[in-house]
Design an enzyme around this catalytic site. Structure first.
Site, PDB file in Angstrom:
ATOM      1  CB  SER A   1      -0.919   0.001   1.222  1.00  0.00           C
ATOM      2  OG  SER A   1      -1.808  -1.083   1.173  1.00  0.00           O
ATOM      3  CB  ALA A   2       0.059   4.720  -1.033  1.00  0.00           C
TER       4      ALA A   2
END
Length: 374
Positions: free
Chosen positions: A101-102
């Site tokens: 994930s970012a």
């Protein structure tokens, strides 16, 4: 200095500075980012998903500098498609099934989790192992249990964690059941989107403990929430921002039903669908609550919008003012009615809504747990 000459430590600090400036991360997580360098959790070949341009393959062997730059950019990196059935180089398939994930999304959730050193943490969804490594540094690896359904992902995560020098407890299993053998937990950190919230998580969290998750209803985007477990065995909390996470495998959306010839119900709407679909996050919460099990998909044009809504038996398509509905439910009519409920309540924003989870299920409320809306 060229981009290729930037050290790993400098990349980490630059990313941390960016996230702190945007108030997506507290300074206390900087040391964890150094102790769990993100590039150690990026596969040699993956699909980079920047927000401001099309996604693309990153390949360490073909372009090590580009691969490393993506590792320290604030955007997600897709690591598995269709549960491993589709080559990640293709960039798309039926569903993205795992990602790194970012960093901004990860750190926002960890800030919301707010664990103390020494807290016992259950992580639902190991993925690449990066958040398990960050938590291991923060609370101690012996206090972290991370559960993952996919055997290949779990094996890869174990290798990544070993390379990074962390040794949390890794368990293969269905995270929606939690992991009772390690309970009670002080914190439960959920890294996949869920619509129905398992009561097992509440049961396995000690009173005063917190469950942080992306509530991801079928309608529109996900909503971050931190639920505090009470002495009476319920969990209560308010929404705090939004996110888009891959759904838990057991809660993915169904396929759209096939419409039998001549069975569409045709009508027109007086409401511009753009006003409904862009009403705001508060409207999204209300519609998601009052129109259960209705998945949505929108296509934006310059002067109009096409909306599709569906559940397992019903389908609605709205193009401009034309409405076509099929099946047991009139899904667009339900959405319109929920939207106007939100309007009648004064168009409240997302931060005025919250949720209570009991053994009987979840209950969304406006302003107070004593005012449930569904």
């Amino acid at each position: 200095m060229t981009d290729e000459g930037i050290s790993i430590a400098a990349r980490i600090d630059a990313l941390a500075d960016e996230l702190i400036a945007r108030e997506e991360m507290g300074e206390e997580w900087r040391a964890a980012m150094h102790a769990a360098p993100r590039h150690l959790f990026v596969p040699p070949v993956a699909w980079s998903g920047p927000y401001d341009r099309p996604g693309h393959v990153i390949d360490h062997e073909a372009d090590a500098a580009g691969w490393l730059k993506a590792a320290y950019a604030d955007h997600p990196i897709v690591t598995q498609i269709d549960d491993g059935e589709t080559d990640v180089r293709e960039g798309e398939g039926r569903v993205y099934s795992s990602s790194l994930s970012a960093p901004g999304a990860v750190m926002s959730f960890l800030d919301l989790l707010a664990p103390y050193p020494g807290d016992k943490v259950l992580e639902v969804g190991t993925g690449t192992g990066w958040t398990a490594a960050l938590l291991s540094h923060r609370v101690g690896a012996g206090n972290v249990t991370s559960i993952e359904m996919d055997e290949v992902l779990l094996s890869t995560a174990a290798e990544n964690l070993e390379r990074a020098g962390h040794d949390p407890r890794l368990v293969r299993g269905d995270g929606l059941l939690g992991f009772a053998d390690g309970a009670p937990y002080d914190r439960v950190h959920v890294t996949c989107g869920v619509y129905e919230i398992p009561y097992a998580w509440v049961e396995q969290t000690r009173p005063g403990g917190v469950i942080v998750l992306p509530w991801s209803p079928p309608f529109e985007p996900g909503h971050n929430i931190a639920l505090t477990v009470t002495a009476k065995g319920t969990a209560i909390g308010g929404f705090s921002g939004g996110s888009s996470y891959m759904m838990a495998r057991n809660q993915r959306h169904p396929d759209k039903p096939q419409v039998e010839p001549g069975r569409w119900r045709l009508s027109e709407t007086d409401v511009d669908p753009r006003r409904v679909m862009r009403g705001g996050f508060g409207a999204d919460v209300v519609i998601a609550t009052l129109v259960p099990e209705a998945w949505s998909e929108s296509e934006f044009g310059e002067e109009s919008m096409t909306v599709q809504l569906w559940d397992r038996t019903s389908l609605a398509v709205v193009a401009g003012r034309e409405v076509r509905q099929y099946g047991e439910r009139n899904l667009w009519d339900e959405v319109e009615a929920a939207f106007f409920k939100w309007v009648e309540w004064g168009c409240p924003g997302r931060n005025r809504f919250g949720m209570t989870v009991t053994r009987d299920g979840r209950h969304v409320w406006l302003d107070s747990p004593d005012s449930p809306i569904g």
